[in-house]
Design a protein around this motif. Structure first.
Motif, PDB file in Angstrom:
ATOM      1  N   TYR A 146       4.394  -3.904 -16.769  1.00  0.00           N
ATOM      2  CA  TYR A 146       5.143  -3.971 -15.515  1.00  0.00           C
ATOM      3  C   TYR A 146       4.329  -3.342 -14.381  1.00  0.00           C
ATOM      4  N   VAL A 147       4.652  -3.771 -13.187  1.00  0.00           N
ATOM      5  CA  VAL A 147       4.077  -3.145 -12.001  1.00  0.00           C
ATOM      6  C   VAL A 147       4.889  -1.906 -11.696  1.00  0.00           C
ATOM      7  N   GLY A 148       4.219  -0.773 -11.600  1.00  0.00           N
ATOM      8  CA  GLY A 148       4.906   0.475 -11.303  1.00  0.00           C
ATOM      9  C   GLY A 148       5.096   0.667  -9.809  1.00  0.00           C
ATOM     10  N   GLU A 149       6.040   1.494  -9.472  1.00  0.00           N
ATOM     11  CA  GLU A 149       6.339   1.791  -8.078  1.00  0.00           C
ATOM     12  C   GLU A 149       5.160   2.504  -7.428  1.00  0.00           C
ATOM     13  N   GLN A 150       4.811   2.087  -6.222  1.00  0.00           N
ATOM     14  CA  GLN A 150       3.714   2.709  -5.480  1.00  0.00           C
ATOM     15  C   GLN A 150       4.097   4.125  -5.091  1.00  0.00           C
ATOM     16  N   GLN A 151       3.173   5.069  -5.316  1.00  0.00           N
ATOM     17  CA  GLN A 151       3.440   6.469  -4.995  1.00  0.00           C
ATOM     18  C   GLN A 151       2.362   7.082  -4.106  1.00  0.00           C
ATOM     19  N   SER A 152       1.480   6.245  -3.564  1.00  0.00           N
ATOM     20  CA  SER A 152       0.422   6.752  -2.689  1.00  0.00           C
ATOM     21  C   SER A 152      -0.154   5.572  -1.929  1.00  0.00           C
ATOM     22  N   ARG A 153      -0.853   5.882  -0.824  1.00  0.00           N
ATOM     23  CA  ARG A 153      -1.597   4.833  -0.132  1.00  0.00           C
ATOM     24  C   ARG A 153      -3.097   5.078  -0.231  1.00  0.00           C
ATOM     25  N   ASP A 154      -3.471   5.893  -1.205  1.00  0.00           N
ATOM     26  CA  ASP A 154      -4.886   6.111  -1.502  1.00  0.00           C
ATOM     27  C   ASP A 154      -5.224   5.309  -2.744  1.00  0.00           C
ATOM     28  N   PRO A 155      -5.969   4.209  -2.595  1.00  0.00           N
ATOM     29  CA  PRO A 155      -6.224   3.357  -3.768  1.00  0.00           C
ATOM     30  C   PRO A 155      -7.042   4.037  -4.853  1.00  0.00           C
TER      31      PRO A 155
END
Length: 1011
Positions: A459-468
């Motif tokens: 599954y795609v997890g929820e984004q928790q940062s905008r630093d790739p």
């Protein structure tokens, strides 16, 4: 993932028959206390040993000769026979509990009751009902190492002496250990001996049977029931069936544990001591595997402990095992795991791209392997036995995909994210609540201790940062489960994406909390596996293949056996085709680059305002689109008047904002808005469409004005921030043509490969883009630059020439009625040097002026003696013309600009016989009007402005100096007669306005023309 070591657990079975307990019915009420340091008398003990008793070699589950009690059992007091090899297969694993009791006379015991007068509680209220034994993390019992006995054979009933007896009919190959039980008999009469049919035990409190023989029965590897990974069993007294249900704490640290439901009390028998011995090298030699770690027990005092809990029949705990005190079986003092340097670690990684084409959607399968071959395991020889050593468990995995295989924006469409709460990691429920749209693939795990693979989804997890590069912007949630074995392994993969290249590395690590041991060393669950296959659904298009034929990635794996050691493992993909046709490119520079380019207004009507479109396209497999460097046709320009610039502060702010923030509230003032930029990104037939905005901005990279394109990078559940691209708009000062040069366009943003397929720029602000008034055939020309050999290095970019024809229409319908007024000031006498003022006015909507020639009367000559310092071309370009080269000033008012353009008039270097007259108009833009000075056919001074820019000018004023800086000299008295010049003007549409008797206004001559 793996259901591990049941061996130690077996001891649980012990309480076989009856276990007196105190009213509190807690663990400490029914077994002897623990001592510090541990002793052989501890109520709970567990460990792995070379011998069960000193000198014993395991030959049969029930020894054929008496046990020599002078030799001690393996216990905390015999550290010399404890097995310590990490990842090894010990000859014996044992666990043992001793019921609380008091000794009346040597050899005679009585169950311990705090009040010998009793308190009215019946015998049944003091008997152990359930046991729970928890093994150390990483300790593995492998139920697949030996054949398994069916339930029917295990519970076989045989009639002996007229009495039914349960005697297992299991094949000897299913025996994986033995149970040793010491019973207490409390009766006033002699009772049958359960171990020797036909014989009786004496009355009274005695240990039965003979301590030299003991009660010893085989422990069988049973076929598990539905929902179990393992089940063990044995039969006591030919009647009492004891089974150990194996399980895994997959909600925490994945340690194995056994639960034993004991039979109801059977007066007058009760258990004094239960000792379960597992044959660690039974079957294929891997029945028991010790943890593959060598941590210091002083630093982690509970890491290698085995735990015991229990509840009674009379006082059951409704939340058992929660709420029950756990007794800890520690390693003996001074004993610690050893030999981690000998533990093998040979992980492998294979990446199947799922396509043969470069730069295309990739239904990739990533397979991680770890060998498991008992026949090839080597080890140390001791006491005639061979110790095999299993592969180290993986503590940390950094799986790097081959270079160029990256995230595909096309896959974000329709994608959703699964939150941590929905994923249920750490919660013992079989089903998660992830939305179906978050499912991007499948996962399959093969583990030696399991009878079937664990299968689940990615599954795609929820984004928790905008630093790739943090690993928290892109996360994958892996769930592999087996309802048949009641196991659900849930892991979180942190996908680090290189900001520059888009290279992907999935970091699998974990911070687990042990139920008993407190915080554990950070790392993945200590479980064995042979392979883990992660397959990404081709229909989801979440990955794209590398851009060239062959690409390699180097992954790194850390073993639990040697923390800090990172073993590199290479994986290479080989592709064979190019989606544009032909063989795939071997190098980045070999890739094709044949983009398409179109630039045109919606309407071609000359002199009219019209929305303007730029459409750029590229195909999968081609080089990245990096730079747009084009020059628009002459006269195709924009109206800047009335449009404020988006400030530099606002542009900088946009680059730091999330895509959602920028989308909801753009950083630039709405009055700066010019239009939109729609981008399609990603490989495959359905690229992702993202809409951005185009704003007018100020000077940039040496250009007087610029465009700024802000694109909120919102893709499915991801917010990657805001893409900001500036386009410098240079204005050719001679032609006023717009030369647009973009910043390098990102080919990777937020760690995702953009794979830009098209850019559709639509400048639709009302009355912004203006068409030429010249209908000659023209073109937008220039070049598009591709990523070339290295998309990150502008020096390596390639170039593709573009030429998009354009031709305005209907120019002949435009009027051309400019007005010119020339005035002379100052001395009118012969040899005097007058000052000149020329004023040109034009109507809005007319064709623009294309050429103007003014031939002065013979009464005005060029004053060559005043031609001194001339501004050179470099000086002009750098705005460093000497003051002595200035001969006048000028200003122009255009409806395209808010403010007037103003500047000086210079004599400049020329290819002609005389210097050129150049008007340098500056303001929002800089425009040159170059006049060629010569002698006219009448002998008078002639100045021709041959290439007037095709832009509207409402009013133009030229002031030429008089006196010593005048370029004119009177050859006669100007007031003697009317002074007439020849003026010829030509519109951009070809229409002319000529006047061969153009009257000069000699202001100093007065109303009568004389002074």
């Amino acid at each position: 993932m793996a259901k591990r070591s049941f061996a130690l657990l077996l001891v649980c079975m012990g309480t076989l028959l009856a276990l007196p307990a105190l009213a509190a019915a807690d663990t400490g009420d029914v077994i002897e206390p623990q001592n510090e340091p541990p002793t052989a008398a501890d109520g709970w003990q567990a460990g792995t040993c070379y011998e069960n008793q000193v000198g014993e070699v395991p030959e049969t589950p029930i020894p054929t000769k008496p046990v020599d009690l002078s030799k001690p059992f393996c216990s905390p007091t015999t550290p010399e026979i404890f097995y310590t090899q990490a990842g090894g297969h010990p000859p014996f694993g044992f666990d043992q509990y001793i019921v609380r009791h008091k000794t009346l006379v040597p050899g005679v015991v009585e169950p311990l009751i705090e009040d010998d007068d009793a308190d009215g509680l019946p015998f049944e209220d003091r008997v152990l009902k359930t046991e729970r034994v928890d093994l150390p993390p990483g300790f593995t019992e492998n139920p697949q190492s030996s054949p398994q006995c069916s339930q029917e054979d295990f519970e076989k009933v045989v009639v002996i002496g007229g009495q039914p007896r349960r005697i297992p009919a299991c094949d000897p190959s299913t025996i994986i250990g033995r149970e040793e039980v010491w019973l207490v008999v409390n009766t006033a009469e002699a009772v049958p001996n359960p171990s020797e049919p036909g014989k009786f035990l004496p009355k009274g409190f005695v240990i039965a049977p003979d301590p030299a023989k003991g009660t010893r029965v085989a422990v069988y590897n049973l076929e598990p029931n539905e929902g179990e990974p393992a089940r063990l069993g044995f039969v006591i007294a030919f009647s009492k069936v004891i089974e150990l249900k194996g399980d895994v704490a997959w909600e925490s640290d994945f340690h194995e544990y056994f639960t034993i439901e004991l039979p109801a009390p059977s007066v007058p028998f009760s258990t004094l001591k239960s000792r379960l011995i597992a044959f660690g090298q039974s079957g294929n030699g891997t029945h028991i595997t010790t943890p593959t770690t060598c941590f210091d027990p002083n630093e982690w005092p509970h890491l290698y402990s085995t735990w015991f809990r229990g509840q009674s029949f009379g006082e059951p705990n409704p939340t058992f095992p929660e709420g029950s005190t756990a007794f800890e079986g520690k390693l003996p003092p001074g004993i610690a795991p050893t030999g981690c340097e000998r533990v093998p670690f040979d992980p492998g990684l294979d990446v199947d791209p799922g396509t043969n084409a470069v730069d295309s959607p990739a239904a990739a399968t990533v397979t991680t392997t770890l060998p498991f071959d008992p026949a090839k395991e080597g080890g140390e020889v001791r006491n005639g036995g061979t110790e095999g050593i299993s592969q180290s468990h993986v503590r940390k995995a950094e799986i790097t995909l081959p270079k160029g295989m990256g995230l595909n924006p096309s896959g974000a469409q329709g994608l959703a994210a699964c939150t941590d709460a929905q994923f249920k990691k750490g919660v013992r429920v079989m089903d998660n609540e992830c939305p179906a749209a978050s499912n991007i693939g499948s996962v399959e795990v093969e583990s030696p201790p399991l009878r079937e693979p664990l299968i689940g989804n990615v599954y795609v997890g929820e984004q928790q940062s905008r630093d790739p590069e943090s690993g928290d912007q892109f996360r994958i949630l892996l769930e592999a489960k087996s309802e048949h074995e009641d196991i659900n392994a849930r892991l979180v993969g942190h996908v680090k994406a290189n900001k520059t290249t888009g290279e992907l590395t999935a970091v699998l690590n974990d911070k687990l909390t042990g139920q008993f041991a407190g915080e554990l060393p950070e790392g993945l669950p200590q479980v064995p596996f042979e392979s883990i296959r992660v397959h990404f659904d081709g229909a989801k298009n979440v990955l794209t293949s590398p851009p060239i034929c062959s690409a390699t990635g180097t992954s790194r794996f850390e073993p639990w056996a040697r923390p800090g050691e990172l073993k590199p493992v290479n994986s290479t993909v080989t592709l064979s085709s190019d989606p544009t046709g032909g063989a795939c490119p071997k190098t980045m520079a070999e890739r094709k680059f044949t983009p398409t380019y179109k630039a045109a207004p919606e309407s071609t009507q000359g002199g009219s305002y019209s929305p303007f479109h730029v459409l750029i396209g590229r195909r999968d497999g081609e080089q990245e689109l990096k730079v747009v460097d084009v020059t628009l046709p002459k006269g195709l320009t924009g109206k800047l008047a009335g449009i404020p610039y988006c400030s530099e502060q606002a542009i900088a702010a946009a680059a730091t904002k999330s895509g959602r923030e920028e989308s909801d509230k753009p950083s630039c003032d709405e009055n700066s808005f010019l239009g939109t930029a729609k981008t399609t990104s990603g490989t495959g037939d359905h690229p992702l469409q993202i809409l951005g905005n185009v704003w007018l901005a100020g000077p940039y990279n040496g250009a007087p004005v610029s465009l700024v394109v802000t694109t909120p990078a919102l893709a499915g559940p991801f917010d990657l921030g805001t893409v900001v691209v500036r386009v410098a708009l240079f204005v050719d000062p001679e032609t006023a043509q717009v030369h647009a040069v973009s910043d390098p366009i990102p080919d990777v943003f937020g760690g995702a490969k953009l794979d830009i397929r098209s850019i559709d720029l639509n400048l639709y602000r009302k009355k912004f883009m203006l068409n030429p008034t010249n209908c000659a055939a023209q073109a937008t020309t220039g070049a598009l630059k591709g990523g070339g050999a290295n998309p990150a290095d502008p020096a390596a970019f390639s170039s593709y020439a573009v030429n998009d024809p354009f031709q305005a229409t209907g120019c002949n319908k435009l009027a051309f009625k400019p007005k010119l007024k020339i005035q002379l000031y100052g001395g009118t006498k012969r040899t005097k040097n007058p000052r000149l003022k020329a004023v040109l006015t034009a109507r809005e909507g007319d064709a623009n002026i294309g050429r103007t020639a003014v031939t002065m009367p013979r009464s005005l000559f060029l004053e060559q003696s005043h031609i001194g310092t001339v501004c050179t071309r470099p000086q002009l370009a750098s705005h460093t013309c000497p003051k002595a080269s200035v001969y006048g000033s000028a200003e122009a008012k255009s409806p395209l600009l808010k403010d007037k353009l103003k500047g000086k008039v210079y004599l400049v270097s020329s290819n002609n016989e005389l210097p050129d007259l150049l008007v340098d108009l500056r303001g929002q833009v800089e425009v040159y009007l170059r006049g060629v000075i010569s002698s006219g056919s009448t002998g008078g001074l002639k100045t021709v402005f041959r290439k007037v820019p095709d832009v509207p000018v409402k009013r133009f004023v030229l002031n030429m100096k008089g006196g010593k800086k005048s370029l004119l000299v009177n050859s006669t008295d100007l007031c003697d007669k009317k002074q007439r010049a020849i003026v010829k003007m030509k519109g951009q549409n070809g229409k002319k306005k000529n006047n061969n008797k153009f009257k000069l206004n000699v202001v100093s001559c007065g109303k009568k023309g004389k002074k």
